[in-house]
Scaffold this active site. Structure first.
Site, mmCIF file in Angstrom:
data_model
loop_
_atom_site.group_PDB
_atom_site.id
_atom_site.type_symbol
_atom_site.label_atom_id
_atom_site.label_comp_id
_atom_site.label_asym_id
_atom_site.label_seq_id
_atom_site.Cartn_x
_atom_site.Cartn_y
_atom_site.Cartn_z
ATOM 1 N N GLY A 215 0.782 -1.171 0.065
ATOM 2 C CA GLY A 215 0.020 -0.212 -0.045
ATOM 3 C C GLY A 215 0.807 0.992 -0.052
ATOM 4 N N GLU A 253 4.543 -6.262 2.486
ATOM 5 C CA GLU A 253 4.478 -7.067 1.091
ATOM 6 C C GLU A 253 4.104 -5.963 0.059
ATOM 7 O OE1 GLU A 253 1.644 -10.424 2.168
ATOM 8 O OE2 GLU A 253 0.006 -9.052 1.746
ATOM 9 N N CYS A 254 5.162 -5.254 -0.679
ATOM 10 C CA CYS A 254 4.682 -4.130 -1.396
ATOM 11 C C CYS A 254 4.983 -4.502 -2.936
ATOM 12 C CB CYS A 254 5.650 -3.083 -1.366
ATOM 13 S SG CYS A 254 5.411 -2.012 0.399
ATOM 14 N N GLY A 255 3.980 -3.960 -3.596
ATOM 15 C CA GLY A 255 4.048 -4.124 -4.960
ATOM 16 C C GLY A 255 4.218 -2.823 -5.783
ATOM 17 N N ARG A 256 3.483 -2.094 -6.010
ATOM 18 C CA ARG A 256 3.475 -1.121 -6.662
ATOM 19 C C ARG A 256 4.918 -0.088 -6.283
ATOM 20 N NH1 ARG A 256 -0.693 1.463 -8.608
ATOM 21 N NH2 ARG A 256 -1.992 0.395 -7.108
ATOM 22 N N CYS A 331 -11.720 0.998 -30.402
ATOM 23 C CA CYS A 331 -13.054 1.461 -30.830
ATOM 24 C C CYS A 331 -13.763 1.884 -29.985
ATOM 25 C CB CYS A 331 -13.740 0.803 -31.983
ATOM 26 S SG CYS A 331 -12.819 0.134 -33.444
ATOM 27 N N TYR A 360 0.967 -2.741 -12.319
ATOM 28 C CA TYR A 360 -0.210 -2.807 -12.666
ATOM 29 C C TYR A 360 -0.719 -2.182 -14.062
ATOM 30 C CZ TYR A 360 -0.820 -3.847 -7.833
ATOM 31 O OH TYR A 360 -0.231 -4.294 -6.414
HETATM 32 C C1 LIG Z 1 -2.184 -6.160 -3.838
HETATM 33 C C2 LIG Z 1 -1.702 -6.616 -2.482
HETATM 34 C C3 LIG Z 1 -0.616 -6.221 -2.127
HETATM 35 C C4 LIG Z 1 0.377 -4.985 -2.980
HETATM 36 O O1 LIG Z 1 -0.139 -3.716 -2.905
HETATM 37 P P1 LIG Z 1 0.499 -2.520 -3.502
HETATM 38 O O2 LIG Z 1 -0.381 -1.477 -3.142
HETATM 39 O O3 LIG Z 1 1.069 -2.712 -4.717
HETATM 40 O O4 LIG Z 1 1.737 -2.124 -2.650
HETATM 41 C C5 LIG Z 1 -0.109 -6.518 -0.957
HETATM 42 N N1 LIG Z 1 -0.954 -7.495 -0.136
HETATM 43 C C6 LIG Z 1 -1.944 -7.868 -0.668
HETATM 44 C C7 LIG Z 1 -2.777 -8.902 0.165
HETATM 45 C C8 LIG Z 1 -2.497 -7.300 -1.930
HETATM 46 O O5 LIG Z 1 -3.801 -7.795 -2.300
#
Ligand SMILES: *Cc1c(COP(=O)(O)O)cnc(C)c1O
Length: 380
Positions: A215, A253-256, A331, A360
């Site tokens: 997040g 647990e970071c993604g973005r 389109c 994403y």
């Molecule tokens: C998507 C998700 C994340 C990663 O979220 P980001 O906003 O990209 O950091 C972490 N934990 C869970 C359970 C998620 O669904």
């Protein structure tokens, strides 16, 4: 005939530098996992594997990708709707922990683990009442499909303690996405600390692990003003000292935040035209390659890379110092990447570079709508 430019470019060196710095700034006991759904391309996973504590996966498919790219990397298994087959496979593959989203799921995991003669380590994912800071996406603090309602925690803890096939290692709290404020994020972690220590006292528990989710945000509206990780980790260092010492791990647990910056989406302008008073820039590609801006209803930041070459004799319309709307080749009027953005100059043949497209972007897009070719994927 030459194909127009259309590609994703990932800078793996920049990715490694960024993630190395992010991880190095974490205080003791804090561990950074990578949430794979942000981007599961194998070269990214291979770059990240030696730098992060492991991968958070949310499907059997992601688990297989994690195992293929980095066979020894620790894996956390989450996801709101797990099948029995996925649970069995996660246990077979020896994932570190499963993040449990409901009381029924606790029972299913226990039954599958017991049948296999195993004990699964689990965290209970709880949807807290909050209050939470404002962020782009909210997974908790309101009704959502995620986690166990805070009001049902007693029932879930009782079940987790009694079921033979699992061991309750702690709690999982992923409540929002794209938070841009370090102070607000620290306040949220303080809420987590108070809540979990309260549960420990109430239920006579000692948590091993608390997972505080991802997040951490990316500021798409102002690329120069990104989440201040140094400021956040300074505060985190002070805060972690107040966390119970028996929490062996505090998992992120970071993604973005880890992968957004390393990716760009480049598309060539095919046409520039005016329609009922508005100026449109039409590109090769669009939201079927890069759905993030339309999904979030934002104008994605881009720069124009001018290209001088142009066939003689062909008209070359242009927009100069005026607002343009950048649209793709689909389109549908929804195929918009940026709206009413003033550009110095843009012409057919120029290339637009959309920055911060590494998270994403390709992953969430409807690639085959209208059957246009896919973009190239270039890893440098
Ligand atoms: C998507 C998700 C994340 C990663 O979220 P980001 O906003 O990209 O950091 C972490 N934990 C869970 C359970 C998620 O669904």
């Amino acid at each position: 005939m030459r194909e127009p430019v259309c590609r994703y470019e990932y800078d793996l060196g920049a990715l490694a530098r960024h993630v190395r710095e992010v991880v190095a700034a974490l205080p003791a006991r804090c561990r950074m996992f990578y949430a794979m759904k942000a981007n599961s391309a194998a070269p990214l996973l291979r770059t990240l594997a030696p730098l992060v504590a492991g991968f958070e996966v949310a499907s059997g498919g992601e688990l297989a990708k994690a195992r293929a790219a980095a066979p020894g990397a620790p894996v956390l298994f989450g996801g709101p709707a797990k099948t029995d087959a996925e649970i069995a496979e996660a246990l077979d593959e020896g994932v570190e922990r499963l993040h449990v989203e409901s009381i029924l799921e606790l029972h299913r995991i226990s039954a599958i683990a017991a049948r296999a003669g195993r004990v699964a380590d689990v965290l209970l994912r709880v949807n807290l009442a909050g209050p939470f800071p404002a962020a782009t996406l909210a997974m908790a603090g309101r009704p959502t499909q995620f986690g166990i309602d805070e009001r049902l925690v007693t029932e879930a803890v009782v079940a987790a303690k009694e079921l033979p096939g699992l061991r309750l290692a702690g709690f999982h709290l992923h409540s929002l996405s794209n938070n841009l404020s370090p102070e607000a994020h620290l306040e949220m972690l303080e809420l987590y600390r108070r809540t979990v220590t309260g549960w420990e006292a109430e239920f006579g528990l000692r948590c091993d692990v608390v997972n505080v989710g991802g997040g951490i945000g990316v500021n798409y509206a102002d690329l120069a003003a990104q989440f201040d990780w140094a400021r956040f980790t300074d505060g985190l260092r002070r805060l972690v000292d107040t966390f119970p010492g028996h929490w062996r791990e505090i998992d992120f647990e970071c993604g973005r935040f880890l992968v957004a910056a390393c990716g760009s989406y480049l598309t060539e302008v095919l046409d520039v035209k005016r329609n009922h008073g508005l100026c449109y820039v039409l590109v090769r590609g669009g939201t079927h390659h890069f759905r993030l801006p339309v999904s979030w209803q934002h104008s994605h930041p881009f720069t124009v890379r001018p290209v001088e070459a142009w066939p003689p004799g062909l008209p070359r319309p242009e927009a100069r110092g005026e607002p343009v709307t950048v649209v793709g080749e689909l389109c549908t009027p929804k195929d918009v990447l940026a709206r009413d953005v003033v550009v110095d100059r843009v012409r057919p043949g120029d290339v637009l570079e959309f920055a911060y497209a590494g998270a994403y972007g390709w992953e969430i897009s409807h690639h085959d709508f209208l059957s246009h070719p896919h973009p190239e994927q270039v890893f440098v």
